[in-house]
Write a protein that holds these residues in place. Structure first.
Motif, PDB file in Angstrom:
ATOM      1  N   SER A 241      12.403   8.631 -26.601  1.00  0.00           N
ATOM      2  CA  SER A 241      11.525   8.676 -25.437  1.00  0.00           C
ATOM      3  C   SER A 241      10.490   9.766 -25.642  1.00  0.00           C
ATOM      4  O   SER A 241      10.715  10.732 -26.376  1.00  0.00           O
ATOM      5  N   ASN A 242       9.357   9.567 -25.001  1.00  0.00           N
ATOM      6  CA  ASN A 242       8.352  10.616 -24.913  1.00  0.00           C
ATOM      7  C   ASN A 242       8.366  11.148 -23.488  1.00  0.00           C
ATOM      8  O   ASN A 242       8.298  10.376 -22.533  1.00  0.00           O
ATOM      9  N   GLU A 243       8.488  12.460 -23.354  1.00  0.00           N
ATOM     10  CA  GLU A 243       8.499  13.094 -22.035  1.00  0.00           C
ATOM     11  C   GLU A 243       7.224  13.919 -21.927  1.00  0.00           C
ATOM     12  O   GLU A 243       7.121  14.990 -22.521  1.00  0.00           O
ATOM     13  N   ILE A 244       6.270  13.411 -21.193  1.00  0.00           N
ATOM     14  CA  ILE A 244       4.924  13.971 -21.152  1.00  0.00           C
ATOM     15  C   ILE A 244       4.790  14.886 -19.943  1.00  0.00           C
ATOM     16  O   ILE A 244       4.874  14.440 -18.795  1.00  0.00           O
ATOM     17  N   THR A 245       4.606  16.185 -20.215  1.00  0.00           N
ATOM     18  CA  THR A 245       4.507  17.187 -19.154  1.00  0.00           C
ATOM     19  C   THR A 245       3.294  18.080 -19.405  1.00  0.00           C
ATOM     20  O   THR A 245       3.193  18.672 -20.482  1.00  0.00           O
ATOM     21  N   PRO A 246       2.359  18.201 -18.449  1.00  0.00           N
ATOM     22  CA  PRO A 246       2.259  17.427 -17.212  1.00  0.00           C
ATOM     23  C   PRO A 246       1.916  15.969 -17.528  1.00  0.00           C
ATOM     24  O   PRO A 246       1.278  15.689 -18.542  1.00  0.00           O
TER      25      PRO A 246
END
Length: 331
Positions: A241-246
């Motif tokens: 998964s890619n967790e894009i923050t912000p």
């Protein structure tokens, strides 16, 4: 110097994730500020760990450990057990009876938010966010799978009503796969929730009421990769998964997620660091509540620490704030 118990482990399929979270917090905390002891809770035994990973005997009567022949009582429990008995209110009730402060929501809020079916019903009643339709099933009662498909349509999700980290959660795409998915979920819990599929983008948002201010963290978008079409256990913890923050999203949507999260934090009477998960349907501009995580992951790559760092709060400072806030609360 305050004695801090890092409480980790637990009885559920999230045991290893809890150990990772507890280890991360233990390694991060400044040992010159706090006397930190790891406490492992497992079905067979409860025990402490010293700095060399030697086991320390624990007395459940007062939640104390014996170190070099000396009894150590704790000023605070930093609870990092995802699932039973840390996230469902059981430990909170125990600590309430002993008069030990802790870093999480209280007993009632923990118990309520941990049960997805009950929590969804309550959140729906608030009228501030959409909640997907669902059916709650109880072990031992008859199940009409055809009626469920007729009511909720396909695809749909099957998940333990009391569980986390997407353990035993299945996206069901055809009717024949429904009962096997339900049986798998019943292997993890006595109550199972079957939920309609909502198409959209997944956003997560952490909230923390510190002693001096309300922190509403930047939101994260979860984008599964590879063959994963939702954020299952493998996607969460094995890099799919890619967790894009912000999150790369407009201010209107970001504010909607943040404002909804802050309001739910109050309405559910939360304490400590809580993460709220949603599905946003851009076609209809609707936000759907997924769940409230009252003990979100705190491993090195977990979502909330990333969100805190994105707003300029180091991981170590975040954990210190959690401790300071809990210690300042009424016992």
């Amino acid at each position: 110097m305050k004695n801090i118990a890092i409480v980790m482990g637990g009885y559920s399929g999230e045991h290893d994730i809890s150990i990772a979270s507890g280890t991360q917090v233990y390694q991060t905390l400044d040992k010159t500020k706090y006397n930190v002891v790891r406490i492992v809770i497992e079905r067979g035994s409860w025990y402490g760990l010293d700095a060399n990973d030697n086991r320390l005997p624990l007395d459940k009567n007062d939640f104390s450990v014996t170190i070099n022949g000396q009894k150590t009582l704790f000023d605070l429990a930093f609870i990092l057990i995802h699932g039973n008995p840390g996230e469902n209110g059981v430990l909170q009730g125990y600590f309430d009876m002993l008069g030990i402060r802790y870093t999480t929501c209280g007993f009632y809020s923990s118990m309520l938010t941990f049960h997805k079916g009950y929590c969804n019903a309550l959140v729906r009643s608030f009228g501030i966010v959409n909640v997907a339709r669902s059916v709650l099933l109880y072990k031992g009662q008859p199940i009409d799978s055809d009626a469920i498909v007729s009511q909720l349509g396909l695809p749909l999700f099957v998940k333990p009503a009391t569980g986390g980290s997407s353990v035993a959660t299945t996206k069901v795409k055809n009717a024949a796969a429904l009962m096997p998915a339900i049986e798998e979920a019943f292997g993890e819990a006595d109550e199972v929730m079957v939920e309609e599929f909502v198409k959209g983008r997944e956003f997560d948002c952490g909230v923390f009421q510190a002693s001096d201010r309300r922190l509403v963290f930047p939101i994260t978008e979860i984008v599964p990769t590879g063959n994963h079409d939702f954020f299952d256990y493998d996607a969460k913890y094995n890099g799919f998964s890619n967790e894009i923050t912000p999150a790369e999203v407009g201010e209107e949507v970001s504010s909607l997620v943040q404002q909804t999260s802050s309001r739910l934090y109050d309405l559910l009477n939360c304490r400590g660091i809580v993460r709220f998960d949603y599905i946003y349907n851009p076609e209809h501009n609707k936000l759907f509540f997924l769940e409230a995580n009252t003990i979100p992951g705190q491993s090195a790559e977990s979502i909330v620490p990333k969100q805190a760092r994105a707003m300029g709060i180091s991981t170590s400072r975040l954990y210190e704030m959690a401790i300071e806030t809990a210690l300042s609360a009424n016992p």
